[in-house]
Design a protein around this motif. Structure first.
Motif, PDB file in Angstrom:
ATOM      1  N   ALA A  40     -11.406  19.754  15.016  1.00 17.73           N
ATOM      2  CA  ALA A  40     -12.769  20.278  14.974  1.00 17.73           C
ATOM      3  C   ALA A  40     -13.173  20.630  13.546  1.00 17.73           C
ATOM      4  N   GLU A  41     -12.258  21.223  12.813  1.00 14.11           N
ATOM      5  CA  GLU A  41     -12.543  21.633  11.433  1.00 14.11           C
ATOM      6  C   GLU A  41     -12.853  20.418  10.550  1.00 14.11           C
ATOM      7  N   TYR A  42     -12.012  19.417  10.632  1.00 13.38           N
ATOM      8  CA  TYR A  42     -12.199  18.254   9.760  1.00 13.38           C
ATOM      9  C   TYR A  42     -13.343  17.358  10.217  1.00 13.38           C
ATOM     10  N   ARG A  43     -13.598  17.325  11.498  1.00 14.80           N
ATOM     11  CA  ARG A  43     -14.734  16.544  11.972  1.00 14.80           C
ATOM     12  C   ARG A  43     -16.034  17.094  11.371  1.00 14.80           C
ATOM     13  N   ALA A  44     -16.162  18.409  11.311  1.00 12.23           N
ATOM     14  CA  ALA A  44     -17.344  19.016  10.710  1.00 12.23           C
ATOM     15  C   ALA A  44     -17.390  18.758   9.209  1.00 12.23           C
ATOM     16  N   ALA A  45     -16.233  18.817   8.545  1.00 15.71           N
ATOM     17  CA  ALA A  45     -16.192  18.624   7.097  1.00 15.71           C
ATOM     18  C   ALA A  45     -16.535  17.190   6.707  1.00 15.71           C
ATOM     19  N   ILE A  46     -16.099  16.218   7.493  1.00 15.85           N
ATOM     20  CA  ILE A  46     -16.391  14.813   7.188  1.00 15.85           C
ATOM     21  C   ILE A  46     -17.898  14.569   7.183  1.00 15.85           C
ATOM     22  N   ALA A  47     -18.593  15.208   8.088  1.00 13.57           N
ATOM     23  CA  ALA A  47     -20.052  15.015   8.191  1.00 13.57           C
ATOM     24  C   ALA A  47     -20.776  15.464   6.930  1.00 13.57           C
ATOM     25  N   GLU A  48     -20.149  16.306   6.116  1.00 15.06           N
ATOM     26  CA  GLU A  48     -20.788  16.827   4.904  1.00 15.06           C
ATOM     27  C   GLU A  48     -20.396  16.069   3.641  1.00 15.06           C
ATOM     28  N   LEU A  49     -19.562  15.048   3.754  1.00 15.91           N
ATOM     29  CA  LEU A  49     -19.061  14.359   2.569  1.00 15.91           C
ATOM     30  C   LEU A  49     -20.155  13.541   1.878  1.00 15.91           C
ATOM     31  N   VAL A  50     -20.086  13.501   0.569  1.00 13.60           N
ATOM     32  CA  VAL A  50     -20.973  12.655  -0.247  1.00 13.60           C
ATOM     33  C   VAL A  50     -20.110  11.549  -0.845  1.00 13.60           C
ATOM     34  N   ALA A  87      -9.638  15.369  -0.432  1.00 12.62           N
ATOM     35  CA  ALA A  87      -8.829  16.292   0.361  1.00 12.62           C
ATOM     36  C   ALA A  87      -9.298  16.355   1.816  1.00 12.62           C
ATOM     37  N   VAL A  88     -10.601  16.194   2.037  1.00 12.82           N
ATOM     38  CA  VAL A  88     -11.122  16.240   3.410  1.00 12.82           C
ATOM     39  C   VAL A  88     -10.654  15.024   4.204  1.00 12.82           C
ATOM     40  N   LEU A  89     -10.840  13.830   3.646  1.00 16.79           N
ATOM     41  CA  LEU A  89     -10.415  12.639   4.383  1.00 16.79           C
ATOM     42  C   LEU A  89      -8.897  12.585   4.528  1.00 16.79           C
ATOM     43  N   ARG A  90      -8.183  13.045   3.517  1.00  9.74           N
ATOM     44  CA  ARG A  90      -6.722  13.076   3.620  1.00  9.74           C
ATOM     45  C   ARG A  90      -6.305  14.016   4.748  1.00  9.74           C
ATOM     46  N   GLY A  91      -6.892  15.206   4.806  1.00  3.96           N
ATOM     47  CA  GLY A  91      -6.552  16.155   5.856  1.00  3.96           C
ATOM     48  C   GLY A  91      -6.903  15.642   7.245  1.00  3.96           C
ATOM     49  N   ALA A  92      -8.017  14.946   7.350  1.00  4.21           N
ATOM     50  CA  ALA A  92      -8.409  14.378   8.638  1.00  4.21           C
ATOM     51  C   ALA A  92      -7.423  13.303   9.062  1.00  4.21           C
ATOM     52  N   ALA A 110     -19.323   0.329  14.797  1.00  5.44           N
ATOM     53  CA  ALA A 110     -19.256   1.772  14.992  1.00  5.44           C
ATOM     54  C   ALA A 110     -18.726   2.444  13.737  1.00  5.44           C
ATOM     55  N   PRO A 111     -19.039   3.726  13.547  1.00  7.89           N
ATOM     56  CA  PRO A 111     -18.414   4.457  12.444  1.00  7.89           C
ATOM     57  C   PRO A 111     -16.914   4.590  12.683  1.00  7.89           C
ATOM     58  N   ARG A 112     -16.186   4.916  11.628  1.00  5.80           N
ATOM     59  CA  ARG A 112     -14.734   5.093  11.743  1.00  5.80           C
ATOM     60  C   ARG A 112     -14.475   6.476  12.323  1.00  5.80           C
ATOM     61  N   GLU A 113     -14.397   6.533  13.626  1.00  2.00           N
ATOM     62  CA  GLU A 113     -14.176   7.803  14.309  1.00  2.00           C
ATOM     63  C   GLU A 113     -12.685   8.127  14.273  1.00  2.00           C
ATOM     64  N   LEU A 114     -12.236   8.494  13.097  1.00  2.00           N
ATOM     65  CA  LEU A 114     -10.817   8.719  12.860  1.00  2.00           C
ATOM     66  C   LEU A 114     -10.216   9.738  13.823  1.00  2.00           C
ATOM     67  N   VAL A 167      -0.243  21.421  20.052  1.00  2.00           N
ATOM     68  CA  VAL A 167      -1.430  20.703  20.530  1.00  2.00           C
ATOM     69  C   VAL A 167      -2.688  21.496  20.186  1.00  2.00           C
ATOM     70  N   ALA A 168      -2.664  22.788  20.448  1.00  2.00           N
ATOM     71  CA  ALA A 168      -3.829  23.628  20.145  1.00  2.00           C
ATOM     72  C   ALA A 168      -4.116  23.640  18.649  1.00  2.00           C
ATOM     73  N   PHE A 169      -3.069  23.675  17.834  1.00  2.00           N
ATOM     74  CA  PHE A 169      -3.230  23.661  16.380  1.00  2.00           C
ATOM     75  C   PHE A 169      -3.931  22.381  15.926  1.00  2.00           C
ATOM     76  N   LEU A 170      -3.502  21.247  16.446  1.00  2.00           N
ATOM     77  CA  LEU A 170      -4.104  19.982  16.040  1.00  2.00           C
ATOM     78  C   LEU A 170      -5.539  19.859  16.544  1.00  2.00           C
ATOM     79  N   ARG A 171      -5.812  20.362  17.724  1.00  2.00           N
ATOM     80  CA  ARG A 171      -7.184  20.307  18.230  1.00  2.00           C
ATOM     81  C   ARG A 171      -8.119  21.157  17.372  1.00  2.00           C
ATOM     82  N   ALA A 172      -7.630  22.295  16.894  1.00  2.00           N
ATOM     83  CA  ALA A 172      -8.440  23.135  16.013  1.00  2.00           C
ATOM     84  C   ALA A 172      -8.682  22.439  14.674  1.00  2.00           C
ATOM     85  N   ARG A 173      -7.656  21.797  14.141  1.00  2.00           N
ATOM     86  CA  ARG A 173      -7.813  21.042  12.888  1.00  2.00           C
ATOM     87  C   ARG A 173      -8.801  19.890  13.075  1.00  2.00           C
TER      88      ARG A 173
END
Length: 293
Positions: free
Chosen positions: A161-171, A247-252, A129-133, A153-159
């Motif tokens: 979603a943000e980082y999950r979308a950003a990871i998908a765009e990484l090269v 920065a994206v993977l670190r933030g995730a 499976a992919p690394r579903e961090l 909790v709400a803050f982390l859930r929002a983060r």
């Protein structure tokens, strides 16, 4: 949600041992308590890992399969004592051969060659499976319901979603493939025959950069000295901080690491304080020191 604590884990272990004809583990030493509770059974020379619940059952079975494959590829890894998990009320219990005593603590320079060898492997004959961090974040946060601030909790859930979308765009800079998923010196055991890789439950097929961000974050947040981090990058041959996607993977990973502590919060004031510290530093964008659990 039922509480998973050391006493619960020991009771589950007792039933698993009885199921497989192993001695009653009343005197088993608790080695670690996190996503799993790890016990040294003493005699036989076995270490058991009790999973927190059904959500980690599939992963426990995959860890056993991964161990056999990596050993066949020449990677020194911990080896199973039993070939399949024992399920007790949905909790997976796995049994592993206890390693010979360590000759010294593992360092970052011990980790890097193991990762280089792991990252050079082809794909295994089974799906990884992919690394579903960020996948367990909701489960970890839900386990702390009523014990931590809902705004955190709400803050982390929002983060998440943000980082999950950003990871998908990484090269990636490196060719994607087999990774360990939690590449830290604590997951290396230096025995008489050299370093051995432990805790294979997050072995995945994904960006190799995942494995390198772990130690970079440890340098930034957990106090790994600069010279130790430099020894790691020199032994591996590349510093992931030079990659535009760092920065994206670190933030995730920070988001996941802050959320992970939440499952320790019920009944543990120190974990509650650490959770609050981590979330506060993410809100403020500060480089506050974090402390491991």
């Amino acid at each position: 949600m039922s509480t998973f604590d050391a006493a619960t884990a020991r009771a589950l272990l007792t039933r698993a041992c009885a199921d497989r004809g192993l001695p009653e583990p009343a005197a088993a030493d608790l080695l670690a308590f996190g996503e799993n509770a790890a016990f040294d059974l003493g005699d036989p020379a076995v270490v058991a890992k009790v999973g927190r619940g059904p959500a980690v059952a599939e992963r426990a079975g995959r860890e056993l399969a991964v161990s056999g494959w990596l050993a066949g590829q020449g990677i020194p890894v911990v080896r199973p004592y039993l070939p399949e998990p024992v399920l007790v009320d949905g909790h997976p219990v796995t049994f592993w051969h206890r390693l010979a005593p360590a000759v010294r603590p593992a360092g970052t320079a011990d980790l890097a060659p193991l990762l280089r060898a792991l990252h050079a492997l082809p794909a295994p004959p089974f799906a990884l499976a992919p690394r579903e961090l960020l996948a367990p974040v909701d489960r970890w946060l839900a386990s702390a319901d009523g014990h931590v601030d809902p705004a955190d909790v709400a803050f982390l859930r929002a983060r998440r979603a943000e980082y999950r979308a950003a990871i998908a765009e990484l090269v990636p800079e490196l060719t994607p493939g087999v990774i360990h998923g939690d590449a830290l010196p604590r997951n290396v055991h230096v025995g008489p025959d050299g370093p051995v890789l432990l805790d294979l439950e997050t072995v995945s097929g994904d960006l190799r950069e995942h494995d390198l961000v772990v130690l970079a974050l440890s340098h930034d947040r957990y106090g790994v000295p600069a010279e130790d981090y430099r020894a790691f990058t020199e032994a591996y041959g590349w510093d992931v901080r030079d990659w535009p996607g760092f920065a994206v993977l670190r933030g995730a990973r920070e988001t996941a690491s802050a959320s992970w502590v939440a499952q320790q919060a019920p009944g543990n004031p120190a974990a509650q304080a650490e959770f609050t510290r981590r979330v506060g530093s993410l809100r403020d964008g500060t480089a506050a020191r974090w402390y491991p659990f």
